[in-house]
Design a protein around this motif. Structure first.
Motif, PDB file in Angstrom:
ATOM      1  N   PRO A 259      41.278  19.379  32.255  1.00  0.00           N
ATOM      2  CA  PRO A 259      40.543  20.649  32.106  1.00  0.00           C
ATOM      3  C   PRO A 259      41.383  21.751  31.471  1.00  0.00           C
ATOM      4  O   PRO A 259      40.856  22.573  30.697  1.00  0.00           O
ATOM      5  N   PHE A 260      42.672  21.769  31.769  1.00  0.00           N
ATOM      6  CA  PHE A 260      43.541  22.805  31.201  1.00  0.00           C
ATOM      7  C   PHE A 260      43.839  22.525  29.731  1.00  0.00           C
ATOM      8  O   PHE A 260      44.040  23.457  28.947  1.00  0.00           O
ATOM      9  N   VAL A 261      43.858  21.248  29.347  1.00  0.00           N
ATOM     10  CA  VAL A 261      43.995  20.910  27.932  1.00  0.00           C
ATOM     11  C   VAL A 261      42.766  21.386  27.166  1.00  0.00           C
ATOM     12  O   VAL A 261      42.878  21.997  26.092  1.00  0.00           O
TER      13      VAL A 261
ATOM     14  N   LEU B 248      33.855  25.781  32.872  1.00  0.00           N
ATOM     15  CA  LEU B 248      33.619  25.454  34.277  1.00  0.00           C
ATOM     16  C   LEU B 248      32.536  24.393  34.438  1.00  0.00           C
ATOM     17  O   LEU B 248      32.685  23.440  35.220  1.00  0.00           O
ATOM     18  N   ALA B 249      31.452  24.539  33.676  1.00  0.00           N
ATOM     19  CA  ALA B 249      30.320  23.630  33.851  1.00  0.00           C
ATOM     20  C   ALA B 249      30.593  22.241  33.293  1.00  0.00           C
ATOM     21  O   ALA B 249      30.243  21.229  33.922  1.00  0.00           O
ATOM     22  N   VAL B 250      31.208  22.185  32.122  1.00  0.00           N
ATOM     23  CA  VAL B 250      31.397  20.895  31.439  1.00  0.00           C
ATOM     24  C   VAL B 250      32.775  20.317  31.699  1.00  0.00           C
ATOM     25  O   VAL B 250      32.916  19.193  32.213  1.00  0.00           O
ATOM     26  N   ASP B 251      33.828  21.061  31.348  1.00  0.00           N
ATOM     27  CA  ASP B 251      35.181  20.504  31.379  1.00  0.00           C
ATOM     28  C   ASP B 251      35.739  20.354  32.780  1.00  0.00           C
ATOM     29  O   ASP B 251      36.618  19.515  33.005  1.00  0.00           O
ATOM     30  N   VAL B 252      35.269  21.151  33.714  1.00  0.00           N
ATOM     31  CA  VAL B 252      35.739  21.027  35.094  1.00  0.00           C
ATOM     32  C   VAL B 252      34.771  20.186  35.925  1.00  0.00           C
ATOM     33  O   VAL B 252      35.128  19.114  36.425  1.00  0.00           O
ATOM     34  N   LEU B 253      33.528  20.634  36.047  1.00  0.00           N
ATOM     35  CA  LEU B 253      32.596  19.974  36.964  1.00  0.00           C
ATOM     36  C   LEU B 253      32.050  18.661  36.409  1.00  0.00           C
ATOM     37  O   LEU B 253      32.202  17.603  37.017  1.00  0.00           O
ATOM     38  N   TRP B 254      31.381  18.717  35.269  1.00  0.00           N
ATOM     39  CA  TRP B 254      30.716  17.516  34.753  1.00  0.00           C
ATOM     40  C   TRP B 254      31.709  16.389  34.502  1.00  0.00           C
ATOM     41  O   TRP B 254      31.538  15.272  34.989  1.00  0.00           O
ATOM     42  N   ARG B 255      32.734  16.658  33.726  1.00  0.00           N
ATOM     43  CA  ARG B 255      33.662  15.592  33.342  1.00  0.00           C
ATOM     44  C   ARG B 255      34.380  15.010  34.561  1.00  0.00           C
ATOM     45  O   ARG B 255      34.622  13.803  34.632  1.00  0.00           O
TER      46      ARG B 255
END
Length: 434
Positions: free
Chosen positions: A177-179, A200-207
């Motif tokens: 997520p930080f990348v 937040l929605a895609v890179d943290v939660l969904w993935r």
């Protein structure tokens, strides 16, 4: 006269043989296999100017895929090797390192990049995200050994090896997520309005959720196929076909990436789930042995190429500032973050120091950087980023490679002595803190 291809075949044969022998020869020495092959690559590309320049900037896509495959194979091996069942308390060291130590490392190195290296926020965050995770490949020398079978007791990993193995298995995915955040900042700038919601929605939660769910699902499906299939012919645990671990690796990774989840997370979770399906079956050892050997071969190739890139000028722009920042990260930021993360946990003081110190950088760092440079907008900073990340990886290989055997051997002896004093001749308890 020797033909070029013939020399290459001879060199490859020698390298493979050395890769098989070195881990046993260097077990008690202040030297490691990565150190040897990094140095061999530097020497080979210095003495043989006819070899092509393995500059990662010129071969970014190749570097991305080569390191990607090496990391996911290593993640499968790490997950299969863990004897300890997943649990909040049993894995408390892991959760502390992931939830506290890694974010602190990312914050600390980002600030160093901004203040002392003169990097922009996106570039500084990328360097921090790439270097924060403990590497599942090069950290193998401080990780747990092969899986226990039915004749051995489980949960006997010492806390140092268990903590570093489980941390390396998960944090390579959790750094992603930080990348992605660094990539987003490279395009739209640091203002949160440009990236916060989607990140937040895609890179943290969904993935993350997709990575975990598909890892569990793939692991359960394959575990049933391996150990519980009705037809004898497809119950693979009865046939000792270790290469199916590679099929599990690629399947979990590919399916998750198609769903835009974190494939690194899925592979490790899949391996842990397969292990849980039949925890002490000897087939785990067969699969682990196969992926371990394949990982070692790929590591040799990558380290030789990294050494060659260094010999051909990859570190040409490095000055004392970069060296001091690299040392500060390896000797201050990571150890301090690890110590804070493990404070008041179940580790003893020596274990805490060892886990905090042996946060080894390596192949995963090279993958993250190559991936981000191929998808982001870092422009002229790319050369500087490659030089600094390669510097930290090389310094980590030397620093941690020279200290692993002496430190771990001493701690093993101390742990055995404490266990005997505490439990008599019955041997080591599941965990004896030191």
């Amino acid at each position: 006269m020797f033909e070029g291809p013939s020399v290459a075949f001879v060199a490859a044969g020698i390298a493979v043989f050395v890769a098989a022998v070195l881990p046993k020869l260097l077990r008690n020495m202040p030297l490691s296999m990565p150190m040897v092959f990094l140095g061999a690559g530097m020497l080979a590309f210095t003495l043989m100017p006819g070899l092509p320049n393995p500059d990662p900037l010129q071969h970014g896509e190749f570097v991305t895929h080569l390191t990607e495959v090496c990391v996911i194979i290593s993640l499968m091996g790490a997950g299969l090797a863990l004897d300890r069942p997943v649990g909040l308390r049993r894995w408390s060291t892991t959760w502390r390192m992931l939830g506290l130590a890694m974010p602190l490392c990312i914050i600390g190195l980002t600030l160093l990049g901004l203040w002392f290296l003169g990097l922009g926020l996106g570039a500084a965050l990328l360097v921090a995200a790439a270097l924060a995770p403990t590497d599942p490949v090069l950290a193998s020398e401080v990780q747990v050994g092969e899986p226990a079978d039915e004749d051995e007791a489980t949960e006997r990993e010492d806390e140092i090896r268990f903590g570093l193995t489980s941390e390396a298995g998960l944090n390579d995915g959790l750094a992603f997520p930080f990348v992605y955040l660094a990539i987003a900042i490279s395009f739209v700038g640091a203002a949160p309005s440009g990236w916060l919601g989607n990140w937040l929605a895609v890179d943290v939660l969904w993935r993350m959720v997709i990575g975990v769910l598909l890892g569990i699902g793939t692991g359960k499906l394959l575990g049933r196929l391996f150990f519980s299939a009705r037809h004898e012919s497809i119950r693979l645990s009865n046939h000792s076909e270790g290469f199916v671990a590679l099929a599990a690796t690629f399947l979990a990774y590919g399916v998750t990436e198609l769903a835009e989840g974190y494939g690194f997370v899925a592979v490790f979770v899949c391996a842990v789930t397969i292990r849980a399906a039949e925890r002490t079956h000897g087939f785990h050892r067969v699969m682990h042995s196969y992926v371990e050997q394949l990982e070692r071969l790929m590591t040799v190739v990558i380290l030789v190429l990294l050494g060659g890139a260094i010999a051909r000028g990859l570190l040409a722009g490095i000055g004392w500032t970069e060296v001091l920042v690299a040392l500060a990260f390896l000797l201050l930021v990571r150890p301090l973050a690890g110590w804070i993360g493990l404070a008041r946990g179940k580790t003893g003081p020596r274990e805490r120091i060892a886990i905090a110190f042996f946060g080894i950088r390596g192949i995963g760092s090279l993958y993250y950087l190559a991936f981000a440079l191929g998808h982001g907008n870092f422009g002229a900073e790319a050369q500087e980023l490659w030089a600094f990340v390669a510097l930290v990886v090389a310094m980590s290989i030397v620093l941690h490679g020279a200290t692993t055997a002496p430190v771990m051997n001493r701690l093993d002896r101390l742990r055995e002595r404490r266990a005997v004093e505490k439990h008599g001749d019955e041997g080591q308890a599941p965990h004896t803190a030191i």
